[in-house]
Scaffold this motif. Structure first.
Motif, PDB file in Angstrom:
ATOM      1  N   THR A   1      58.732  96.043  31.329  1.00  0.00           N
ATOM      2  CA  THR A   1      58.271  97.118  30.467  1.00  0.00           C
ATOM      3  C   THR A   1      58.992  96.995  29.139  1.00  0.00           C
ATOM      4  OG1 THR A   1      57.895  98.586  32.348  1.00  0.00           O
ATOM      5  CG2 THR A   1      58.187  99.628  30.212  1.00  0.00           C
ATOM      6  N   TYR A   2      58.254  97.156  28.049  1.00  0.00           N
ATOM      7  CA  TYR A   2      58.918  97.133  26.749  1.00  0.00           C
ATOM      8  C   TYR A   2      58.187  98.034  25.763  1.00  0.00           C
ATOM      9  CZ  TYR A   2      55.336  93.767  25.237  1.00  0.00           C
ATOM     10  OH  TYR A   2      54.163  93.148  24.934  1.00  0.00           O
ATOM     11  N   LEU A   3      58.919  98.412  24.743  1.00  0.00           N
ATOM     12  CA  LEU A   3      58.416  99.271  23.676  1.00  0.00           C
ATOM     13  C   LEU A   3      58.558  98.485  22.380  1.00  0.00           C
ATOM     14  CD1 LEU A   3      57.446 102.270  23.390  1.00  0.00           C
ATOM     15  CD2 LEU A   3      59.785 102.805  22.728  1.00  0.00           C
ATOM     16  N   ARG A   4      57.461  98.341  21.624  1.00  0.00           N
ATOM     17  CA  ARG A   4      57.508  97.578  20.379  1.00  0.00           C
ATOM     18  C   ARG A   4      56.944  98.419  19.246  1.00  0.00           C
ATOM     19  NH1 ARG A   4      54.517  93.947  17.113  1.00  0.00           N
ATOM     20  NH2 ARG A   4      52.578  93.750  18.256  1.00  0.00           N
ATOM     21  N   PRO A   5      57.692  98.525  18.133  1.00  0.00           N
ATOM     22  CA  PRO A   5      57.149  99.274  16.992  1.00  0.00           C
ATOM     23  C   PRO A   5      55.984  98.524  16.351  1.00  0.00           C
ATOM     24  CG  PRO A   5      59.282  98.304  16.437  1.00  0.00           C
ATOM     25  CD  PRO A   5      59.033  98.010  17.880  1.00  0.00           C
ATOM     26  N   LEU A   6      54.978  99.263  15.922  1.00  0.00           N
ATOM     27  CA  LEU A   6      53.833  98.699  15.211  1.00  0.00           C
ATOM     28  C   LEU A   6      53.900  99.211  13.776  1.00  0.00           C
ATOM     29  CD1 LEU A   6      51.027  99.243  17.864  1.00  0.00           C
ATOM     30  CD2 LEU A   6      52.403  97.195  17.484  1.00  0.00           C
TER      31      LEU A   6
ATOM     32  N   TYR B   1      54.253 103.050  18.338  1.00  0.00           N
ATOM     33  CA  TYR B   1      54.856 102.092  19.253  1.00  0.00           C
ATOM     34  C   TYR B   1      53.837 101.637  20.281  1.00  0.00           C
ATOM     35  CZ  TYR B   1      59.227 103.955  17.456  1.00  0.00           C
ATOM     36  OH  TYR B   1      60.250 104.349  16.622  1.00  0.00           O
ATOM     37  N   LEU B   2      53.939 100.391  20.647  1.00  0.00           N
ATOM     38  CA  LEU B   2      53.151  99.848  21.742  1.00  0.00           C
ATOM     39  C   LEU B   2      54.030  99.864  22.982  1.00  0.00           C
ATOM     40  CD1 LEU B   2      50.691  98.350  22.897  1.00  0.00           C
ATOM     41  CD2 LEU B   2      51.774  96.234  22.164  1.00  0.00           C
ATOM     42  N   LEU B   3      53.585 100.553  24.019  1.00  0.00           N
ATOM     43  CA  LEU B   3      54.299 100.595  25.288  1.00  0.00           C
ATOM     44  C   LEU B   3      53.583  99.667  26.244  1.00  0.00           C
ATOM     45  CD1 LEU B   3      56.387 101.767  27.269  1.00  0.00           C
ATOM     46  CD2 LEU B   3      54.700 103.529  27.815  1.00  0.00           C
ATOM     47  N   GLN B   4      54.234  98.576  26.604  1.00  0.00           N
ATOM     48  CA  GLN B   4      53.639  97.637  27.552  1.00  0.00           C
ATOM     49  C   GLN B   4      54.237  97.939  28.919  1.00  0.00           C
ATOM     50  OE1 GLN B   4      51.109  96.150  28.480  1.00  0.00           O
ATOM     51  NE2 GLN B   4      51.056  94.348  27.188  1.00  0.00           N
ATOM     52  N   ASP B   5      53.404  98.431  29.799  1.00  0.00           N
ATOM     53  CA  ASP B   5      53.832  98.837  31.130  1.00  0.00           C
ATOM     54  C   ASP B   5      52.674  98.522  32.073  1.00  0.00           C
ATOM     55  OD1 ASP B   5      55.405  99.900  33.115  1.00  0.00           O
ATOM     56  OD2 ASP B   5      55.429 101.924  32.326  1.00  0.00           O
ATOM     57  N   ALA B   6      52.696  99.075  33.259  1.00  0.00           N
ATOM     58  CA  ALA B   6      51.596  98.861  34.204  1.00  0.00           C
ATOM     59  C   ALA B   6      50.265  99.240  33.561  1.00  0.00           C
ATOM     60  CB  ALA B   6      51.827  99.680  35.465  1.00  0.00           C
ATOM     61  N   VAL B   7      50.261 100.311  32.795  1.00  0.00           N
ATOM     62  CA  VAL B   7      49.103 100.718  31.996  1.00  0.00           C
ATOM     63  C   VAL B   7      49.563 100.736  30.547  1.00  0.00           C
ATOM     64  CG1 VAL B   7      47.459 102.565  31.531  1.00  0.00           C
ATOM     65  CG2 VAL B   7      48.206 102.136  33.874  1.00  0.00           C
ATOM     66  N   PRO B   8      49.101  99.772  29.723  1.00  0.00           N
ATOM     67  CA  PRO B   8      49.548  99.751  28.333  1.00  0.00           C
ATOM     68  C   PRO B   8      49.103 101.004  27.586  1.00  0.00           C
ATOM     69  CG  PRO B   8      48.055  97.902  28.793  1.00  0.00           C
ATOM     70  CD  PRO B   8      48.165  98.714  30.035  1.00  0.00           C
ATOM     71  N   ALA B   9      49.937 101.447  26.661  1.00  0.00           N
ATOM     72  CA  ALA B   9      49.649 102.661  25.903  1.00  0.00           C
ATOM     73  C   ALA B   9      50.220 102.530  24.499  1.00  0.00           C
ATOM     74  CB  ALA B   9      50.266 103.868  26.604  1.00  0.00           C
ATOM     75  N   ILE B  10      49.780 103.425  23.647  1.00  0.00           N
ATOM     76  CA  ILE B  10      50.363 103.547  22.321  1.00  0.00           C
ATOM     77  C   ILE B  10      51.020 104.911  22.267  1.00  0.00           C
ATOM     78  CG2 ILE B  10      49.894 103.703  19.851  1.00  0.00           C
ATOM     79  CD1 ILE B  10      47.555 101.802  20.300  1.00  0.00           C
TER      80      ILE B  10
END
Length: 126
Positions: free
Chosen positions: A48-53, A95-104
């Motif tokens: 799981t990671y959080l990336r700023p857009l 932020y882009l949250l990449q997890d089991a279900v990707p989200a913004i």
């Protein structure tokens, strides 16, 4: 040139616009279609990671800056394709949250308090 799910040609869709939850805020997040698709197909190996857009990648718009058809589609929870950047934007961290279900995730500053809004990425909209 192929048409996508919005009925527009690939070259015409510069941004995908997703409604932010809770909907009472009447805000949406716009994201580049290529980043949207990449996120849905990216292998994360369970991480799981959080990336700023930033900048051209993603930004927040008020529903009022969109056309009537786009506002109705957002109200129904649909993703909208736009050919140009709307004239109004809302200052926010995206932020882009990449997890089991990707989200913004979108963070707004409301009187010194952070407000968090969310949009889930839908594989069918890619």
């Amino acid at each position: 040139m192929t048409q996508d799910w919005t009925g527009q040609t690939d070259k015409e869709v510069r941004y995908l616009v997703l409604p932010l939850m809770p909907r009472e805020e009447r805000l949406a997040v716009a994201i580049r279609p290529e980043l949207y698709r990449q996120t849905l197909t990216e292998e994360t190996d369970g991480r799981t990671y959080l990336r700023p857009l930033e900048g051209e990648e993603a930004f927040v718009v008020p529903w009022a800056a969109l056309g009537e058809e786009e506002r109705h589609a957002l109200q129904r929870g649909e993703v909208v394709g736009l050919s140009q950047r709307p004239g109004a934007e809302v200052a926010a961290e995206v932020y882009l949250l990449q997890d089991a279900v990707p989200a913004i995730w979108v963070r707004l500053d409301r009187g010194g308090l952070g407000v968090l809004l969310e949009a889930l990425l839908d594989p069918e909209a890619a």
